[in-house]
Each structure stands twice: as C-alpha cells, then as structure tokens.
Design an enzyme around this catalytic site. Sequence first.
Site, short mmCIF file in Angstrom:
data_model
loop_
_atom_site.label_atom_id
_atom_site.label_comp_id
_atom_site.label_asym_id
_atom_site.label_seq_id
_atom_site.Cartn_x
_atom_site.Cartn_y
_atom_site.Cartn_z
N CYS A 2 -8.19 47.69 45.17
CA CYS A 2 -7.30 47.40 44.05
C CYS A 2 -6.63 48.67 43.53
O CYS A 2 -7.19 49.76 43.62
CB CYS A 2 -8.08 46.79 42.90
SG CYS A 2 -9.09 45.39 43.37
N ARG A 28 -3.02 51.17 49.56
CA ARG A 28 -4.47 51.05 49.41
C ARG A 28 -4.98 49.71 49.94
O ARG A 28 -6.18 49.55 50.15
CB ARG A 28 -4.85 51.17 47.93
CG ARG A 28 -4.51 52.51 47.33
CD ARG A 28 -4.52 52.47 45.83
NE ARG A 28 -5.82 52.23 45.27
CZ ARG A 28 -6.68 53.17 44.95
NH1 ARG A 28 -6.37 54.42 45.14
NH2 ARG A 28 -7.86 52.88 44.44
N TRP A 76 -7.36 43.47 45.72
CA TRP A 76 -7.97 43.28 47.04
C TRP A 76 -9.20 42.42 46.78
O TRP A 76 -10.16 42.89 46.15
CB TRP A 76 -8.34 44.65 47.61
CG TRP A 76 -8.71 44.68 49.04
CD1 TRP A 76 -7.87 44.63 50.12
CD2 TRP A 76 -10.04 44.81 49.58
NE1 TRP A 76 -8.59 44.71 51.28
CE2 TRP A 76 -9.91 44.82 50.98
CE3 TRP A 76 -11.30 44.91 49.03
CZ2 TRP A 76 -11.01 44.93 51.83
CZ3 TRP A 76 -12.40 45.02 49.87
CH2 TRP A 76 -12.25 45.02 51.25
N ASN A 102 -10.67 47.21 38.63
CA ASN A 102 -11.01 47.56 40.01
C ASN A 102 -12.51 47.77 40.04
O ASN A 102 -13.03 48.49 39.20
CB ASN A 102 -10.26 48.86 40.38
CG ASN A 102 -10.53 49.31 41.79
OD1 ASN A 102 -11.20 48.61 42.54
ND2 ASN A 102 -10.01 50.47 42.15
N GLY A 103 -13.23 47.10 40.95
CA GLY A 103 -14.68 47.26 41.01
C GLY A 103 -15.37 45.91 40.97
O GLY A 103 -14.76 44.88 41.28
N GLU A 488 -12.43 57.55 68.07
CA GLU A 488 -11.30 57.53 67.15
C GLU A 488 -10.09 56.81 67.78
O GLU A 488 -9.40 56.03 67.12
CB GLU A 488 -10.95 58.97 66.74
CG GLU A 488 -9.77 59.14 65.82
CD GLU A 488 -9.90 58.42 64.47
OE1 GLU A 488 -10.97 57.91 64.14
OE2 GLU A 488 -8.89 58.36 63.77
N LYS A 492 -8.41 53.50 66.14
CA LYS A 492 -6.99 53.40 65.77
C LYS A 492 -6.39 52.13 66.35
O LYS A 492 -5.64 51.42 65.69
CB LYS A 492 -6.20 54.62 66.27
CG LYS A 492 -6.43 55.92 65.55
CD LYS A 492 -5.89 55.99 64.14
CE LYS A 492 -6.88 55.52 63.14
NZ LYS A 492 -7.74 56.44 62.50
N GLU A 495 -7.64 49.01 64.54
CA GLU A 495 -7.16 48.89 63.17
C GLU A 495 -5.75 48.36 63.08
O GLU A 495 -5.46 47.52 62.24
CB GLU A 495 -7.16 50.28 62.50
CG GLU A 495 -8.49 50.75 62.06
CD GLU A 495 -8.37 52.09 61.37
OE1 GLU A 495 -8.77 52.21 60.22
OE2 GLU A 495 -7.87 53.06 62.00
N HIS A 511 -25.24 52.29 81.42
CA HIS A 511 -26.43 51.66 80.84
C HIS A 511 -26.12 50.31 80.23
O HIS A 511 -26.86 49.84 79.38
CB HIS A 511 -27.07 52.61 79.81
CG HIS A 511 -27.50 53.90 80.42
ND1 HIS A 511 -28.58 53.99 81.27
CD2 HIS A 511 -26.97 55.14 80.35
CE1 HIS A 511 -28.71 55.24 81.68
NE2 HIS A 511 -27.74 55.96 81.15
N LYS A 608 -7.10 51.28 52.08
CA LYS A 608 -7.06 52.72 52.37
C LYS A 608 -8.28 53.43 51.79
O LYS A 608 -8.88 54.27 52.43
CB LYS A 608 -5.77 53.30 51.78
CG LYS A 608 -5.62 54.81 51.97
CD LYS A 608 -5.40 55.15 53.42
CE LYS A 608 -5.29 56.64 53.67
NZ LYS A 608 -5.48 56.96 55.09
C1 F6R Z 1 -9.56 54.71 59.52
C2 F6R Z 1 -9.78 55.02 58.13
C3 F6R Z 1 -11.13 54.75 57.56
C4 F6R Z 1 -11.54 55.93 56.66
C5 F6R Z 1 -12.86 55.62 55.95
C6 F6R Z 1 -13.32 56.77 55.08
O1 F6R Z 1 -8.25 54.97 59.92
O2 F6R Z 1 -8.91 55.47 57.46
O3 F6R Z 1 -12.07 54.54 58.56
O4 F6R Z 1 -11.66 57.07 57.44
O5 F6R Z 1 -12.70 54.48 55.14
O6 F6R Z 1 -12.39 57.09 54.10
P1 F6R Z 1 -12.38 58.49 53.39
O7 F6R Z 1 -12.08 59.52 54.42
O8 F6R Z 1 -11.33 58.39 52.34
O9 F6R Z 1 -13.76 58.69 52.82
#
Ligand code: F6R
Length: 613
Positions: A2, A28, A76, A102-103, A488, A492, A495, A511, A608
Amino acid sequence: MCGIVGAFSRRGAVLDGMVEGLRVLEYRGYDSCGVAVADGERIEIRRKVGRLSELEKLLADGALAGARIGVGHTRWATHGAPSDENAHPHSDGSGRLALVHNGIIENYLELRRELEAEGRKFSSETDTEVLSHLVGRELARGAKLVDAVRTSLARVHGYYAIAVMSTGAGGGLVAARQGPPLVVGVTPDAAYLGSDVLALLPHTRDVVYLEDGDVVELSPGHYTVTDLAGKPLERKPRRIDWNAEQASKGGYPHFMLKEIHEQPDVLARTAFDRILSDSGDVSFEHGDWSDERLRALDRVQVIACGTALHAGQVARYLIEQFARIPVDIDYASEFRYRDPVLAGRTLALAVSQSGETADTLAALRLARQLGATTAAICNVMGSTVVRESESTILTHAGPEIGVASTKAFVAQVVAAFLLAVRLGRARGTLSVEQGRELLDELRRLRPRMEALLAPATIERTAAIARAHVDAKGFFFLGRGVNFPIALEGALKLKEISYVHAEGYAAGEMKHGPIALISKGMPIVVVNAPGAVADKVRSNLHEVKARGGHVISVGSDAASHELADETIEVPATIEALSAVLNVIPLQLFAYHHALARGCDIDKPRNLAKSVTVE
Ligand code: F6R
C-alpha cells in the site's frame, strides 16, 4: 504494498498533487486506490478498484478540485478482496473523518465486535475500518483528532502507517507509524505525507522519517511529532540527494529498461569514490569499518529476501574468498523463526534495496538481540534498516521504480565486493597489491557494462529471448559466483514474464532436476573462465546429452562452442563476472516479457516494497 499520501495546504488545491503522488507510488504494487478531500466541513471520498486511471475518471468532473486538505491511498489487498468497498480511504459514516492505512491490525475482529455492539455500521471487510470507527468514536466524545488517534492506537495490536483527516473543531491531518514507512515534508505553505520520499520530491527534498511509535500532527508550514503518550519528540528533516527527474522514465518505455541502462553509472556512484588506490583498500562513510572492528569478527551472517538475497549469496563467495571469514546466509523469513544460533562475534549483514522489508528488518533486530554487530547494504538513506544498523554501505543506485530489481542488485553486488576487499585488507588476507588489482579491475567494468548495453548487443539478446517466447519452462545454471546469477536470471523471468524458470547450481542437476529436461528445453548456462569453468562445461554436456537447447551466457569461449546459442559477455576476473553476466539475463527477461505482452513495470501479484510479513 500500500501507498499513502496526504497534503494540507494554506492556499493551493491539493487533489492533483495527491493523484501525482499516488502515481509515483504505483510501482509499489496495488489493486485499488482512493482519495478523500475536504473543502469545508464535509469530507468527500472517491475510491475504485483497479488502476489510478479508473479513479481519475471519478475525479474528472472537477468537483473536488478546490480542496486544501486530503489523504490518498493505493491498496494491496490483505484483509478483504480488491473491491471498491474495501479500497481506502475509510470513514466512520459521519462524513467528517477519513483514514488510510498500510499494515495489518491483528486484533481487528475483536475490536469490530465491540464497535458493532455499540451500533457502529461497517461497510467493508477490511481491518482498517476498525481504526476509522475507533477514531470516530473518540471524536464523537469531543477529543481533538491527534488525541483521538493516540487513544485509538493504544487499543490496537499490529503494525501500521496511517494518515487520518477530520473536519470541525480540533480536526486536521494526523499520521502515525508503527512498522511501515512514512515520511513528512513541509514547505512554508503546506505539509505533505508519503509512504516513500519519491512522493514528496515534487514538493521538497527535506524530509522527516517518522520512527516506530511516532504520531505527527501536520498543518501548512508545520509538523509536530509526539509519542503515543503525547510526549514531544525531536525529528529533524534530512536532505535527500534524489531528484524528481530520477523518478521518471526519462524517455524509456519502461522503468526496468531505464534502470538496466543506468547500471554503468550505478557502478561508478557506488564504488569509485570509495576506492583508495594507494593502499589497495576501500573506505566507507557510515559507521565503524575500522581494521580493529573487522579483525574481531568470527563470522558473517547475511540476511535478505529475493533479489537482495541473491546479492548476499554473491557476497558469501567474495567474502570467504578474499577475507577467509565463514559466511552464512539465510532467507530473512526463515532466519527470524528458526531460533538461530549466532556463535562468536558475528556481523549480521542485512541486504535490502528499500530498507523497509518486514522480514529483513525483523531478522536484523533478532540478530542484534542475539548479540551480533549489525551492518546493512542498503539503497535508501534514512530507511529503517539503515537507521537500525550500526554501520551501513549505501548503494547509490538512485530510486528503483521497476518492481523487478535490476540496478539495485548490481549495486548490492558491487558493495559486497568492496566490503570483501575491505575485510580482506583489514584482516591481512589481501596484500596492498592484491587489493589494488581487484579494485582496478572493478573500475574497468564500466566500459564493459556499456558494451553490453550497446544497441546491437541488446538486439542479439532480445532476438534469442523472442525466439523462445513459447517455451514452457527454462533452467538457469551456474556455479560459484554465477550460481546466484542463475537464480537471479530465473527470478527475473518468473517475475515479469510469468514463465516457469528454475535457477539451479549446475552440479546439482544430476541429483534430480535433470529428469525435467526434454528435447528442445531452453537451458541458460552462465559461465566464466576460472576455478569452476570446466565443471560447468561438464554440466553443460550433461544437459545437452538429454536434448536440452543450451544458451551459453558469459565469457567462457569453450562453453560457447558447445552451445546452441550464445550471449557473449566481456571478460573480467571470475569474482566480478557476476556483475557483467547478470545484465544479459535482465535483458533476456525484459525482452521475453515484452514479446509476451506482459505489464513489465507492474507485474501481477508483486509489490515493490514488502512491508508486511
Ligand atoms: C525481485 C525483487 C524482490 C526484492 C525483495 C527484497 O526483483 O525486487 O525479490 O529483492 O522483495 O526487497 P528489498 O531489497 O527492498 O529488501
């Protein structure tokens, strides 16, 4: 997660600025949004499930355009599905109160029963509405808004950032924080609130970060912070070195692509002025990074989530190699609940772009309770992780808006490299000469990153990504520092392209997972000349023998010869190959998602900044 905005102006109208603030917070992640404004006694609320453009249609009649006080929200969903009714702001039915949150309010059911028993009518399934009724009840008893908020919060268990407005005597704009971030900015004629400094940048670069337990009362040109008991607290503004321009797409079709292209500059900003060439060493600004302190350590415990965890995994290889200190790493969400044992003198290292991730923060706090020294690699100055860590290495990636993290990851890996060199120099496991060679090589990465971002190079990667647009699944394989890069690359793709992709340690394939390989399945193999290059090549043979279609990424010419397709990456030392190899994988995911028509900057279900558990 949020997003909250709020504004109170002496003269000017606030609605358009609040909508712009919500637009900045869109990244976000959200599923509904709304605003409440007052121009006189009555508060008008407009809220809508879906994108901000839907809300703007409701505001297009201009009826609310003159209001001078308001709150806004992007939601959210947690309690209650995304719907117009569950969208914020919420009220108590009086027409003189609006609240955004938010929360999570953990005891909301109990409170709701109590309030319903008093005849209060609820119109949503949210936990938030309980708060608006609690505050409304206090206002009805004659309390000033700020006192009503304090009394109400004393009844609540959970964590929250809230903004509340009310009209009438003792009304105004009040906000409070216990958990999710909230920042305040004041100009001579107005006061603003936001979940994120980005929402305040169009108004001011001097911002106040609220801390847990803070309650702030805002009026044009003023803010007053107290604790929940009403005791005054001093919270000074800090100057932010980000600007509003950095939070725009700057001509790119997506924030993600812009941020991928920023990476050579991010390397320079994060590393170059910290390098001490004469002593083959590194200096950090915030906290105690002295030889004495670093020599005293027995081990390092990395805690992080998602992409930041992958950067932490690279950190493990680098720190163990350069400084010969044992490094453990754990998902922050696991670490915090597994009753961990922190033996000896441990440095707990939190890695986080936002500095507000709930699990990372909780794990950091737990590590501190268990006696660890704490440090952070973080991108947001003033964030909670930074404020609660004894020492910090700020990554200077600038604001990252694309939900899929790219430049923040590269900055984290670069910061980890610098830390590994600093530890190695402090503990005498790296000589001046060795430190200097490593840091010189780091400097040389910049033109190599630029070469990877040249139009012709990108187009080759894009063409390969498009050629596999119908693939049902991918494997990404690597070893050593390129194992986290494989993870990673797969993350990506998952996601933003919604395709199943597994990142795996190449040596583990046999394995079990190798059973998944069928004829033509794309297997991305990441390799660089070095200690494990020939091992990776053997693994490449194994998958090829089972019909896998190998896409070789990296600078290992021998791997390229064995592959079906290649993405050539400039050579560097093995330890730094991770920084270069991740770039084509980011571009691969981007172009794959583009070809599939996905919403790249706002992938489904993702937020985000994950400020709830
Ligand atoms: C992936 C991504 C998430 C963040 C994770 C941690 O692209 O952005 O996996 O890396 O939510 O977020 P931070 O780095 O803000 O603690």
